[in-house]
Write a protein that holds these residues in place. Structure first.
Motif, PDB file in Angstrom:
ATOM      1  N   ILE A 152       0.838  -1.201   0.000  1.00  0.00           N
ATOM      2  CA  ILE A 152       0.000   0.000   0.000  1.00  0.00           C
ATOM      3  C   ILE A 152       0.871   1.248   0.000  1.00  0.00           C
ATOM      4  O   ILE A 152       0.622   2.209  -0.729  1.00  0.00           O
ATOM      5  CB  ILE A 152      -0.924  -0.003   1.241  1.00  0.00           C
ATOM      6  N   GLY A 153       1.936   1.200   0.792  1.00  0.00           N
ATOM      7  CA  GLY A 153       2.797   2.369   0.890  1.00  0.00           C
ATOM      8  C   GLY A 153       3.466   2.721  -0.416  1.00  0.00           C
ATOM      9  O   GLY A 153       3.727   3.888  -0.691  1.00  0.00           O
ATOM     10  N   SER A 154       3.753   1.707  -1.229  1.00  0.00           N
ATOM     11  CA  SER A 154       4.432   2.020  -2.478  1.00  0.00           C
ATOM     12  C   SER A 154       3.459   2.280  -3.611  1.00  0.00           C
ATOM     13  O   SER A 154       3.651   3.210  -4.396  1.00  0.00           O
ATOM     14  CB  SER A 154       5.393   0.886  -2.838  1.00  0.00           C
ATOM     15  N   ARG A 155       2.370   1.488  -3.693  1.00  0.00           N
ATOM     16  CA  ARG A 155       1.526   1.625  -4.876  1.00  0.00           C
ATOM     17  C   ARG A 155       0.423   2.664  -4.732  1.00  0.00           C
ATOM     18  O   ARG A 155      -0.064   3.186  -5.710  1.00  0.00           O
ATOM     19  CB  ARG A 155       0.889   0.270  -5.213  1.00  0.00           C
ATOM     20  N   CYS A 156      -0.012   2.940  -3.505  1.00  0.00           N
ATOM     21  CA  CYS A 156      -1.065   3.944  -3.337  1.00  0.00           C
ATOM     22  C   CYS A 156      -0.497   5.223  -2.755  1.00  0.00           C
ATOM     23  O   CYS A 156      -1.200   5.987  -2.092  1.00  0.00           O
ATOM     24  CB  CYS A 156      -2.164   3.404  -2.409  1.00  0.00           C
ATOM     25  N   HIS A 157       0.799   5.437  -2.992  1.00  0.00           N
ATOM     26  CA  HIS A 157       1.457   6.556  -2.332  1.00  0.00           C
ATOM     27  C   HIS A 157       0.837   7.888  -2.719  1.00  0.00           C
ATOM     28  O   HIS A 157       0.576   8.750  -1.863  1.00  0.00           O
ATOM     29  CB  HIS A 157       2.945   6.536  -2.694  1.00  0.00           C
ATOM     30  N   SER A 158       0.583   8.092  -4.025  1.00  0.00           N
ATOM     31  CA  SER A 158       0.100   9.404  -4.449  1.00  0.00           C
ATOM     32  C   SER A 158      -1.283   9.691  -3.885  1.00  0.00           C
ATOM     33  O   SER A 158      -1.566  10.819  -3.436  1.00  0.00           O
ATOM     34  CB  SER A 158       0.097   9.498  -5.973  1.00  0.00           C
ATOM     35  N   GLU A 159      -2.146   8.657  -3.872  1.00  0.00           N
ATOM     36  CA  GLU A 159      -3.487   8.896  -3.318  1.00  0.00           C
ATOM     37  C   GLU A 159      -3.419   9.226  -1.842  1.00  0.00           C
ATOM     38  O   GLU A 159      -4.124  10.121  -1.340  1.00  0.00           O
ATOM     39  CB  GLU A 159      -4.370   7.648  -3.508  1.00  0.00           C
TER      40      GLU A 159
ATOM     41  N   ALA B  67       8.402 -15.040   1.957  1.00  0.00           N
ATOM     42  CA  ALA B  67       7.703 -15.786   0.909  1.00  0.00           C
ATOM     43  C   ALA B  67       6.700 -14.889   0.191  1.00  0.00           C
ATOM     44  O   ALA B  67       6.586 -14.919  -1.044  1.00  0.00           O
ATOM     45  CB  ALA B  67       6.984 -16.993   1.520  1.00  0.00           C
ATOM     46  N   PHE B  68       6.001 -14.053   0.955  1.00  0.00           N
ATOM     47  CA  PHE B  68       5.014 -13.163   0.363  1.00  0.00           C
ATOM     48  C   PHE B  68       5.668 -12.162  -0.563  1.00  0.00           C
ATOM     49  O   PHE B  68       5.202 -11.909  -1.676  1.00  0.00           O
ATOM     50  CB  PHE B  68       4.261 -12.451   1.494  1.00  0.00           C
ATOM     51  N   GLU B  69       6.806 -11.599  -0.121  1.00  0.00           N
ATOM     52  CA  GLU B  69       7.421 -10.569  -0.957  1.00  0.00           C
ATOM     53  C   GLU B  69       8.162 -11.160  -2.135  1.00  0.00           C
ATOM     54  O   GLU B  69       8.416 -10.472  -3.119  1.00  0.00           O
ATOM     55  CB  GLU B  69       8.356  -9.712  -0.099  1.00  0.00           C
ATOM     56  N   LYS B  70       8.526 -12.433  -2.030  1.00  0.00           N
ATOM     57  CA  LYS B  70       9.104 -13.063  -3.220  1.00  0.00           C
ATOM     58  C   LYS B  70       8.019 -13.334  -4.252  1.00  0.00           C
ATOM     59  O   LYS B  70       8.225 -13.154  -5.442  1.00  0.00           O
ATOM     60  CB  LYS B  70       9.805 -14.368  -2.808  1.00  0.00           C
ATOM     61  N   ALA B  71       6.835 -13.750  -3.773  1.00  0.00           N
ATOM     62  CA  ALA B  71       5.764 -14.085  -4.733  1.00  0.00           C
ATOM     63  C   ALA B  71       5.164 -12.829  -5.336  1.00  0.00           C
ATOM     64  O   ALA B  71       4.874 -12.779  -6.529  1.00  0.00           O
ATOM     65  CB  ALA B  71       4.692 -14.911  -4.023  1.00  0.00           C
ATOM     66  N   CYS B  72       4.932 -11.808  -4.505  1.00  0.00           N
ATOM     67  CA  CYS B  72       4.369 -10.557  -5.007  1.00  0.00           C
ATOM     68  C   CYS B  72       5.349  -9.447  -4.707  1.00  0.00           C
ATOM     69  O   CYS B  72       5.280  -8.819  -3.650  1.00  0.00           O
ATOM     70  CB  CYS B  72       3.060 -10.212  -4.277  1.00  0.00           C
ATOM     71  N   PRO B  73       6.294  -9.166  -5.589  1.00  0.00           N
ATOM     72  CA  PRO B  73       7.350  -8.232  -5.232  1.00  0.00           C
ATOM     73  C   PRO B  73       6.823  -6.799  -5.097  1.00  0.00           C
ATOM     74  O   PRO B  73       5.883  -6.405  -5.775  1.00  0.00           O
ATOM     75  CB  PRO B  73       8.334  -8.327  -6.406  1.00  0.00           C
ATOM     76  N   LEU B  74       7.446  -6.069  -4.165  1.00  0.00           N
ATOM     77  CA  LEU B  74       7.158  -4.635  -4.071  1.00  0.00           C
ATOM     78  C   LEU B  74       7.736  -3.954  -5.303  1.00  0.00           C
ATOM     79  O   LEU B  74       8.622  -4.471  -5.944  1.00  0.00           O
ATOM     80  CB  LEU B  74       7.871  -4.049  -2.843  1.00  0.00           C
ATOM     81  N   GLU B  75       7.218  -2.778  -5.579  1.00  0.00           N
ATOM     82  CA  GLU B  75       7.866  -2.124  -6.702  1.00  0.00           C
ATOM     83  C   GLU B  75       8.058  -0.667  -6.354  1.00  0.00           C
ATOM     84  O   GLU B  75       7.359  -0.127  -5.488  1.00  0.00           O
ATOM     85  CB  GLU B  75       6.995  -2.287  -7.935  1.00  0.00           C
TER      86      GLU B  75
ATOM     87  N   ALA C 205       6.134   2.857   9.819  1.00  0.00           N
ATOM     88  CA  ALA C 205       5.893   3.033   8.382  1.00  0.00           C
ATOM     89  C   ALA C 205       4.624   2.299   7.968  1.00  0.00           C
ATOM     90  O   ALA C 205       3.842   2.819   7.160  1.00  0.00           O
ATOM     91  CB  ALA C 205       7.091   2.521   7.594  1.00  0.00           C
ATOM     92  N   ALA C 206       4.413   1.116   8.531  1.00  0.00           N
ATOM     93  CA  ALA C 206       3.190   0.390   8.192  1.00  0.00           C
ATOM     94  C   ALA C 206       1.964   1.179   8.632  1.00  0.00           C
ATOM     95  O   ALA C 206       0.975   1.301   7.904  1.00  0.00           O
ATOM     96  CB  ALA C 206       3.193  -0.986   8.850  1.00  0.00           C
ATOM     97  N   ARG C 207       2.044   1.751   9.838  1.00  0.00           N
ATOM     98  CA  ARG C 207       0.896   2.518  10.319  1.00  0.00           C
ATOM     99  C   ARG C 207       0.658   3.742   9.450  1.00  0.00           C
ATOM    100  O   ARG C 207      -0.490   4.086   9.145  1.00  0.00           O
ATOM    101  CB  ARG C 207       1.143   2.971  11.753  1.00  0.00           C
ATOM    102  N   ARG C 208       1.745   4.399   9.033  1.00  0.00           N
ATOM    103  CA  ARG C 208       1.594   5.570   8.168  1.00  0.00           C
ATOM    104  C   ARG C 208       0.971   5.195   6.844  1.00  0.00           C
ATOM    105  O   ARG C 208       0.243   5.980   6.242  1.00  0.00           O
ATOM    106  CB  ARG C 208       2.970   6.189   7.919  1.00  0.00           C
ATOM    107  N   ALA C 209       1.292   4.000   6.351  1.00  0.00           N
ATOM    108  CA  ALA C 209       0.761   3.602   5.046  1.00  0.00           C
ATOM    109  C   ALA C 209      -0.731   3.342   5.112  1.00  0.00           C
ATOM    110  O   ALA C 209      -1.450   3.659   4.166  1.00  0.00           O
ATOM    111  CB  ALA C 209       1.500   2.361   4.543  1.00  0.00           C
ATOM    112  N   ILE C 210      -1.219   2.760   6.210  1.00  0.00           N
ATOM    113  CA  ILE C 210      -2.638   2.398   6.225  1.00  0.00           C
ATOM    114  C   ILE C 210      -3.504   3.468   6.862  1.00  0.00           C
ATOM    115  O   ILE C 210      -4.720   3.367   6.847  1.00  0.00           O
ATOM    116  CB  ILE C 210      -2.871   1.049   6.929  1.00  0.00           C
ATOM    117  N   LEU C 211      -2.883   4.511   7.395  1.00  0.00           N
ATOM    118  CA  LEU C 211      -3.682   5.577   8.021  1.00  0.00           C
ATOM    119  C   LEU C 211      -4.718   6.185   7.091  1.00  0.00           C
ATOM    120  O   LEU C 211      -5.877   6.364   7.500  1.00  0.00           O
ATOM    121  CB  LEU C 211      -2.739   6.652   8.569  1.00  0.00           C
ATOM    122  N   PRO C 212      -4.389   6.549   5.842  1.00  0.00           N
ATOM    123  CA  PRO C 212      -5.410   7.203   5.009  1.00  0.00           C
ATOM    124  C   PRO C 212      -6.635   6.335   4.754  1.00  0.00           C
ATOM    125  O   PRO C 212      -7.760   6.848   4.749  1.00  0.00           O
ATOM    126  CB  PRO C 212      -4.662   7.518   3.717  1.00  0.00           C
TER     127      PRO C 212
END
Lengths: 106, 143
Positions: A25-32, A98-106, B80-87
């Protein structure tokens, strides 16, 4: 955890699901996210930021569905581990890898 | 029998002349017993001990620093995780709040519809900023 998946097959945004996918979420929805926070900073009135909020919710829920479809088993394992250990990242390192290997962050 | 009859010496005038019966040292005396201190002056010097202690202390503090770095990284990950899911969470709460607020305003308008001076459905502070409602009415199941 038996059901973090709702009746339509989409993951329900519980705390363990959100914390497990927080890096995505932090990487892909960053702009929103940033747009929503800027709107909130300008005016904390909830009625003024409903559009930004809807964008954020749409992005995050779509992202959750996407990840769940792509790496179902790894995500289920990781979310289950997070649920068991109440969102302690350090206790779920194996499942996280395992999760991050299967669905890599980008 | 009395002692005098056992330890008799011929020609004894009184009991005071009896031969002595004492517990004494063996012939030639006892072996000599050392009672002098013998604390050797060997081993590490004061400077060596001080340096060893100082070294152990500094190595320990270095390990403390490394451990703190690791712990800070873990905390940063959590924040950082908390900051990401806050919105998301805030957006969902906003939606719920707006719905409840509209219901509340309608209720207020209906209750006060006969009061002459009651201007609007919403009257709060005059600073112009948004202030969250403080009455506790909107979440009766929580408060």
């Amino acid at each position: 955890m038996s059901s973090h998946v709702g009746p339509s097959g989409e993951p329900v945004p519980t705390s363990s699901v959100l914390m497990a996918s927080s890096k995505h979420i932090g990487s892909r929805c960053h702009s929103e996210n940033v747009a929503f926070l800027k709107c909130k900073k300008k005016d904390p009135n909830p009625e003024k930021c409903l559009d930004n909020g809807r964008e954020v919710t749409r992005c995050v829920l779509g992202l959750l569905k996407d990840i769940h479809q792509k790496c179902t088993k790894q995500m289920d394992d990781y979310v289950g581990c997070m649920y068991y250990y109440t969102n302690e990242f350090d206790m779920c390192r194996k499942e996280q890898e395992a999760f991050e290997k299967a669905c890599p962050l980008e | 029998m009395t002692e005098a009859m056992i330890r008799k010496k011929p020609g004894m005038a009184s009991v005071k002349d009896m031969p002595l019966l004492q517990d004494g040292p063996p012939p030639g005396g006892f072996a000599p017993v050392r009672y002098a201190r013998r604390i050797p002056n060997t081993g590490p010097s004061a400077m060596a001990i001080f340096l060893a202690a100082f070294g152990a202390f500094s190595w320990g503090m270095y390990q403390v620093g490394q451990g703190n770095k690791v712990r800070r990284a873990l905390k940063e990950e959590k924040y950082a995780a908390r900051r990401a899911i806050l919105p998301v969470l805030q957006a969902e709460e906003d939606e719920r709040f707006v719905k409840e607020w509209k219901k509340y305003l309608e209720y207020e308008a209906e209750v006060m519809k006969d009061v002459p001076g009651w201007k609007v459905g919403e009257n709060v502070y005059h600073s112009g900023r948004w202030v969250p409602p403080a009455s506790g009415e909107l979440r009766p199941e929580v408060w």
